[in-house]
Design a protein around this motif. Structure first.
Motif, PDB file in Angstrom:
ATOM      1  N   ILE A 134       0.839  -1.202   0.000  1.00  0.00           N
ATOM      2  CA  ILE A 134       0.000   0.000   0.000  1.00  0.00           C
ATOM      3  C   ILE A 134       0.866   1.241   0.000  1.00  0.00           C
ATOM      4  N   VAL A 135       0.395   2.268  -0.700  1.00  0.00           N
ATOM      5  CA  VAL A 135       0.966   3.597  -0.459  1.00  0.00           C
ATOM      6  C   VAL A 135      -0.072   4.335   0.366  1.00  0.00           C
ATOM      7  N   SER A 136       0.363   4.752   1.531  1.00  0.00           N
ATOM      8  CA  SER A 136      -0.552   5.436   2.425  1.00  0.00           C
ATOM      9  C   SER A 136      -0.518   6.915   2.074  1.00  0.00           C
ATOM     10  N   TYR A 137      -1.574   7.369   1.396  1.00  0.00           N
ATOM     11  CA  TYR A 137      -1.581   8.724   0.843  1.00  0.00           C
ATOM     12  C   TYR A 137      -2.322   9.673   1.779  1.00  0.00           C
ATOM     13  N   SER A 138      -1.665  10.800   2.105  1.00  0.00           N
ATOM     14  CA  SER A 138      -2.306  11.730   3.048  1.00  0.00           C
ATOM     15  C   SER A 138      -2.674  13.041   2.390  1.00  0.00           C
ATOM     16  N   THR A 166      -9.556  11.488   7.472  1.00  0.00           N
ATOM     17  CA  THR A 166      -9.853  11.588   8.904  1.00  0.00           C
ATOM     18  C   THR A 166     -11.142  12.362   9.160  1.00  0.00           C
ATOM     19  N   THR A 167     -11.735  12.877   8.120  1.00  0.00           N
ATOM     20  CA  THR A 167     -12.888  13.798   8.166  1.00  0.00           C
ATOM     21  C   THR A 167     -12.499  15.140   8.797  1.00  0.00           C
ATOM     22  N   MET A 168     -11.209  15.298   9.078  1.00  0.00           N
ATOM     23  CA  MET A 168     -10.744  16.584   9.628  1.00  0.00           C
ATOM     24  C   MET A 168      -9.818  17.267   8.629  1.00  0.00           C
ATOM     25  N   GLU A 169      -9.804  16.779   7.394  1.00  0.00           N
ATOM     26  CA  GLU A 169      -8.876  17.323   6.392  1.00  0.00           C
ATOM     27  C   GLU A 169      -9.309  18.715   5.937  1.00  0.00           C
ATOM     28  N   ILE A 170      -8.339  19.459   5.390  1.00  0.00           N
ATOM     29  CA  ILE A 170      -8.702  20.753   4.800  1.00  0.00           C
ATOM     30  C   ILE A 170      -9.145  20.507   3.345  1.00  0.00           C
ATOM     31  N   PRO A 171      -9.992  21.364   2.763  1.00  0.00           N
ATOM     32  CA  PRO A 171     -10.513  21.116   1.407  1.00  0.00           C
ATOM     33  C   PRO A 171      -9.430  20.824   0.356  1.00  0.00           C
ATOM     34  N   PRO A 172      -8.274  21.524   0.348  1.00  0.00           N
ATOM     35  CA  PRO A 172      -7.289  21.202  -0.708  1.00  0.00           C
ATOM     36  C   PRO A 172      -6.808  19.750  -0.669  1.00  0.00           C
ATOM     37  N   THR A 173      -6.929  19.113   0.475  1.00  0.00           N
ATOM     38  CA  THR A 173      -6.481  17.709   0.555  1.00  0.00           C
ATOM     39  C   THR A 173      -7.421  16.803  -0.240  1.00  0.00           C
ATOM     40  N   GLY A 310      -2.306  18.369   7.222  1.00  0.00           N
ATOM     41  CA  GLY A 310      -2.907  17.267   7.986  1.00  0.00           C
ATOM     42  C   GLY A 310      -4.270  17.691   8.459  1.00  0.00           C
ATOM     43  N   CYS A 311      -4.660  17.232   9.640  1.00  0.00           N
ATOM     44  CA  CYS A 311      -5.981  17.581  10.157  1.00  0.00           C
ATOM     45  C   CYS A 311      -6.060  19.083  10.395  1.00  0.00           C
ATOM     46  N   SER A 312      -7.258  19.631  10.183  1.00  0.00           N
ATOM     47  CA  SER A 312      -7.369  21.091  10.292  1.00  0.00           C
ATOM     48  C   SER A 312      -7.004  21.577  11.684  1.00  0.00           C
ATOM     49  N   ILE A 313      -7.582  20.984  12.720  1.00  0.00           N
ATOM     50  CA  ILE A 313      -7.173  21.369  14.069  1.00  0.00           C
ATOM     51  C   ILE A 313      -6.644  20.108  14.743  1.00  0.00           C
ATOM     52  N   CYS A 314      -5.402  20.195  15.178  1.00  0.00           N
ATOM     53  CA  CYS A 314      -4.740  18.986  15.696  1.00  0.00           C
ATOM     54  C   CYS A 314      -3.975  19.377  16.967  1.00  0.00           C
ATOM     55  N   PRO A 315      -3.986  18.524  18.006  1.00  0.00           N
ATOM     56  CA  PRO A 315      -3.254  18.897  19.229  1.00  0.00           C
ATOM     57  C   PRO A 315      -1.749  19.053  19.006  1.00  0.00           C
ATOM     58  N   TYR A 323      -3.270  29.569  12.696  1.00  0.00           N
ATOM     59  CA  TYR A 323      -3.597  30.888  12.143  1.00  0.00           C
ATOM     60  C   TYR A 323      -4.000  30.744  10.667  1.00  0.00           C
ATOM     61  N   ILE A 324      -3.189  30.006   9.915  1.00  0.00           N
ATOM     62  CA  ILE A 324      -3.453  29.890   8.467  1.00  0.00           C
ATOM     63  C   ILE A 324      -4.793  29.203   8.230  1.00  0.00           C
ATOM     64  N   ILE A 325      -5.001  28.092   8.928  1.00  0.00           N
ATOM     65  CA  ILE A 325      -6.220  27.314   8.649  1.00  0.00           C
ATOM     66  C   ILE A 325      -7.475  28.101   9.039  1.00  0.00           C
ATOM     67  N   ARG A 326      -7.414  28.790  10.172  1.00  0.00           N
ATOM     68  CA  ARG A 326      -8.612  29.553  10.559  1.00  0.00           C
ATOM     69  C   ARG A 326      -8.834  30.741   9.624  1.00  0.00           C
ATOM     70  N   SER A 327      -7.748  31.291   9.071  1.00  0.00           N
ATOM     71  CA  SER A 327      -7.917  32.412   8.142  1.00  0.00           C
ATOM     72  C   SER A 327      -8.506  31.952   6.811  1.00  0.00           C
ATOM     73  N   ILE A 328      -8.041  30.805   6.323  1.00  0.00           N
ATOM     74  CA  ILE A 328      -8.471  30.374   4.982  1.00  0.00           C
ATOM     75  C   ILE A 328      -9.773  29.565   5.042  1.00  0.00           C
ATOM     76  N   PHE A 329      -9.890  28.743   6.091  1.00  0.00           N
ATOM     77  CA  PHE A 329     -11.081  27.870   6.162  1.00  0.00           C
ATOM     78  C   PHE A 329     -11.790  28.096   7.502  1.00  0.00           C
ATOM     79  N   PRO A 330     -12.297  29.310   7.728  1.00  0.00           N
ATOM     80  CA  PRO A 330     -12.871  29.605   9.054  1.00  0.00           C
ATOM     81  C   PRO A 330     -14.017  28.674   9.429  1.00  0.00           C
ATOM     82  N   ASP A 331     -14.854  28.305   8.436  1.00  0.00           N
ATOM     83  CA  ASP A 331     -16.030  27.483   8.785  1.00  0.00           C
ATOM     84  C   ASP A 331     -15.611  26.146   9.369  1.00  0.00           C
ATOM     85  N   ILE A 332     -14.533  25.579   8.789  1.00  0.00           N
ATOM     86  CA  ILE A 332     -14.102  24.256   9.269  1.00  0.00           C
ATOM     87  C   ILE A 332     -13.447  24.404  10.645  1.00  0.00           C
TER      88      ILE A 332
END
Ligand code: SF4
Ligand code: SF4
Length: 787
Positions: A134-138, A166-173, A310-315, A323-332
């Motif tokens: 398998i190639v594990s594609y992220s 993961t259902t937590m991905e950002i749209p470009p993924t 990776g995941c939009s919000i991750c510990p 900062y970047i993710i909330r600026s570009i994809f605030p709804d997510i």
């Protein structure tokens, strides 16, 4: 693999074997990132597809010159731009990619060929031993490179590409997965692509499990490993003991502990998996150059400035990526921030500003227990003479199903009561059960610790199960199915208990909700206080370990109680890694050995820094006992018992092990962290400290502090505050401010790429490179430069 230096001709970089002008591998920067940060107010640049400049940490370089730096910024606030003299009124031209590729052609060929040879070797070795390649594609750049290299090596119908959503991905993924599928399907029509995901969305499970944290990282099992393993089982339901070989994109540079591991790891990530790390030794820049040279699709997240996709919000995410993710994809991002906010409200944080501060500081990432997560489940354990009773209120599953993991012999029903026997380790135990709608009671007529612990775990599974699938993935035979309800096929079940023992409470959700593990708990801080019994870490034991680490386990001459104590010291010093019951020599051990510093006080200083972060007794001593005070073992034990509800024996054992360490290592009378004076049989320990700390140990401790705090800028004053309990050369070694500042100036001159200090007039600022996430790799780098 290669070193990197600037190439002014192409505006890019050169991969070279040796260099006097080596730089930390940079990442390319695109116009989208500049627009986002507001550089368009200062610079003129085209909206080109090619990158425009380069970034290292928070610094921006154009044609090899530092032109700007950004400071601060977090999930709610934008970073501030600071231009350098060279960065004023710039007119940027795109990097000449053609020339960049041409200039790095030979180096690229070398690393590509090495990777292709590795894939070939792995494929030939395992092709008759595994069920799937398998190639594990992220969706990230590393897995993009691995997919391309594997597709150039292995026939397309011999492997498949699995994207674990993961259902937590950002749209470009999601977009890049579709593009990638289209791209390769044209070249290799028989290559198969799959998306797998858990049946339950992360929006729902974050509320049930509580937000994932660095301590309780339930999301990886639930959203990555489990869906992938269960998907492959469904492809081949008859197959028991499924074996999968995963080509993954882990790079040593990015992973704290991978650098010392074997490149092919069997059953490290999961029992079914062999992981082959194709580009383990590639650096960040090499992956980008490869992508350009092959014109591969690139996730748009990188164009906005993400270092990792990776995941939009991750510990484990940085304030930069938040900062970047909330600026570009605030709804997510806002969905997850709201869940965290609601969790904080149920913990009693009602003020919105306070909640914001808590989120900005990243404190939610330290959650270590289930406080604040609502549920109506209760599990109680009661010891009654020789019997053990477990009571469950509102259990979600039927205990009779879970008990099938034992070889049950004979269960008879009498109205709501069941009487029977079960078999465990060849012993037969009587049990009684009472089952009604919202209540289950089990009485086990046995007080054997092993059987009681196993039944406790089964009770947790029964009570809490929300069918997350994590334990199903642990069942090698396919006997366990958790959806729509738990079902165990007794014809397939081998009673191995893998599904029960894979996590401490038997169930991932029960573990996530276990309040006994919460970080604020005093018992939690004291846990392991006595794990060295009364034995210290002695110089001669350490020498013998370093002399031959691999053989030390079988050849050491330690007694039955000394050996486990020393193992715990080694683990807490990060010289050994304990994983899945195996002890692995850590990368740090190899580095100290490689640079021949293992017998010096420098290595003890590094060890002491690590112990502060891992050893409860060391941390307590450094945090609670002031410098320039004297104590006896009894007076210290009393203080411990004031702080923790632990027995005298545990407290005293912990203190004696610490004093013994001081007495038989340089930490005591050389570094004076615990200077030992003897008065007859009485030992007096003086916490004195020293200025004689190696600058490398100072830099290492600053990075550990920064990584722990997730903040790479701080002041010298902060390190000397009484309230600082999170590390620092002063807290750990008692170094005077004057000596520390002299060392900082020296480090500033010597390692300009790693530390910048402004110690003049009122300024006492320290800035470290935010690129560094791995303090062990940092040490290796500095030691390499020193030699
Ligand atoms: S028992 Fe726990 S770990 Fe297993 S599927 Fe149910 S919730 Fe998940
Ligand atoms: S993991 Fe072992 S005990 Fe659990 S269901 Fe599968 S075979 Fe049975």
């Amino acid at each position: 693999m290669y070193k990197v230096e600037w190439d002014k001709k192409s505006g890019g970089v050169l991969l070279v074997t040796s260099s006097e002008n080596e730089i930390i591998p940079p990442r390319p920067v695109f116009y989208e990132e500049l627009d986002l940060l507001g550089f368009n107010k200062y610079w003129d640049y085209p909206q080109s597809q090619e990158p425009l400049l380069w970034n290292i940490g928070r610094r921006y370089f154009y044609k090899g010159e530092l032109v700007a730096e950004v400071r601060g910024g977090n999930i709610y606030e934008e970073p501030k731009i600071k231009l350098t003299e060279n960065g004023k009124n710039l007119k940027l031209e795109p990097i000449n990619l053609e020339l960049l590729i041409e200039n790095n052609k030979e180096a690229l060929k070398t690393i590509e060929n090495e990777a292709i040879d590795f894939i070939n070797e792995v494929y030939n070795k395992y092709k008759d031993k595994v069920d799937y390649f398998i190639v594990s594609y992220s969706g990230g750049k590393d897995s993009q490179v691995v997919l391309d290299l594997v597709s150039r090596t292995i026939p397309p119908d011999e492997f498949m590409v699995i994207f674990t959503d993961t259902t937590m991905e950002i749209p470009p993924t999601y977009e890049i997965f579709e593009k990638t599928k289209e791209y390769y399907s044209k070249i290799y029509p028989t290559l198969k692509f799959f998306i797998v995901r858990n049946e339950q969305h992360s929006y729902d499970l974050w509320k049930i499990f509580g937000p994932p944290s660095r301590i309780i990282r339930w999301c990886c099992s639930v959203y990555k490993t489990s869906p992938q393993v269960r998907f492959l089982r469904r492809l081949n339901p008859e197959k028991q003991n499924l074996k999968i070989l995963v080509f993954d994109g882990v790079r040593a540079e990015e992973s704290t502990r991978r650098s010392g591991y074997s490149r092919v790891a069997e059953e490290v990530k999961h029992l079914t998996q062999i992981n082959a790390e194709v580009i383990r030794d590639w650096n960040l820049t090499e992956t980008f150059i490869y992508i350009y040279s092959r014109s591969l699709p690139l996730n748009k997240g990188y164009r906005y400035g993400l270092n990792r996709v990776g995941c939009s919000i991750c510990p484990f995410g940085s304030s930069w990526s938040e900062y970047i993710i909330r600026s570009i994809f605030p709804d997510i991002a806002n969905v997850y921030i709201d869940i965290i906010g609601n969790h904080l409200t149920s913990l009693g944080l009602h003020d919105e500003e306070e909640r914001k501060k808590y989120i900005i500081s990243g404190n939610w990432k330290k959650r270590a227990g289930g406080d604040g997560v609502e549920n109506n489940i209760r599990v109680e354990f009661i010891k009654e003479n020789k019997n053990f009773k477990i009571i469950m209120f509102n259990p979600r599953e039927n205990i009779l199903e879970w008990l099938k993991v034992f070889k049950i012999i004979n269960i008879r029903k009498n109205q709501n009561t069941y009487i029977g026997e079960l078999k465990f380790n060849d012993f037969i135990t009587d049990i009684k059960l009472y089952l009604s709608d919202n209540y289950t009671e089990i009485i086990v007529e046995n007080d054997d610790v092993n059987i009681i612990n196993t039944i406790k775990k089964i009770a947790y599974k029964t009570a809490y199960c929300i069918h997350c699938g994590a334990c199903e993935a642990e069942c090698k035979t396919g006997a366990l199915k958790v959806l729509p309800n738990v079902k165990i096929n007794t014809n397939l079940c081998k009673n191995c208990l893998n599904c029960v023992n894979f996590v401490s409470n038997g169930c991932l959700l029960a573990k996530s909700l276990d309040s006994s593990e919460r970080s604020s708990n005093k018992m939690g801080e004291a846990q392991g206080f006595g794990r060295y019994l009364t034995f210290g870490m002695r110089s001669e034991w350490l020498k013998s370990f370093f002399a031959n680490p691999e053989e030390w386990f079988t050849r050491n001459t330690l007694g039955n109680r000394q050996y486990p104590a020393m193992i715990n010291w080694l683990i807490d010093s990060e010289l050994l890694i304990h994983q899945r019951k195996e002890k692995i020599i850590s990368p740090l051990t190899n580095i100290l050995k490689k640079h021949s510093i293992f017998i010096s006080t420098l290595s003890w200083q590094i060890i002491w820094i690590n112990l502060f972060y891992n050893s409860p007794v060391v941390r307590w001593y450094l945090n609670k006992i002031p410098w320039y005070t004297s104590h006896t073992s009894k007076s210290l034990t009393k203080l411990v018992m004031k702080d923790f509800e632990i027995s005298f024996k545990t407290a005293y054992g912990g203190i004696i092990s610490l004093l013994n360490t001081f007495e038989s290592s340089p930490l005591g009378n050389t570094l004076k962290i615990g200077y030992i004076e003897k008065n007859g049989r009485l030992r007096i320990v003086k916490k004195m400290g020293t200025d004689d700390i190696h600058p490398i140990a100072i830099l290492y401790s600053l990075y550990r502090y920064a990584i722990f705090k997730k903040r790479y800028k701080f002041t010298v004053s902060e390190l000397y505050k009484d309230t600082n309990k999170d590390g620092s050369p002063y807290l750990l070694f008692g170094i005077s401010r004057e000596a520390l500042e002299n060392n900082l100036r020296w480090l500033n001159n010597k390692y300009r790429d790693l530390i910048h200090v402004d110690i003049i007039a009122d300024l006492d600022n320290i800035s470290l490179s935010e690129e560094i996430k791995d303090y062990v790799a940092l040490l290796n780098d500095i030691m390499g430069r020193e030699n």
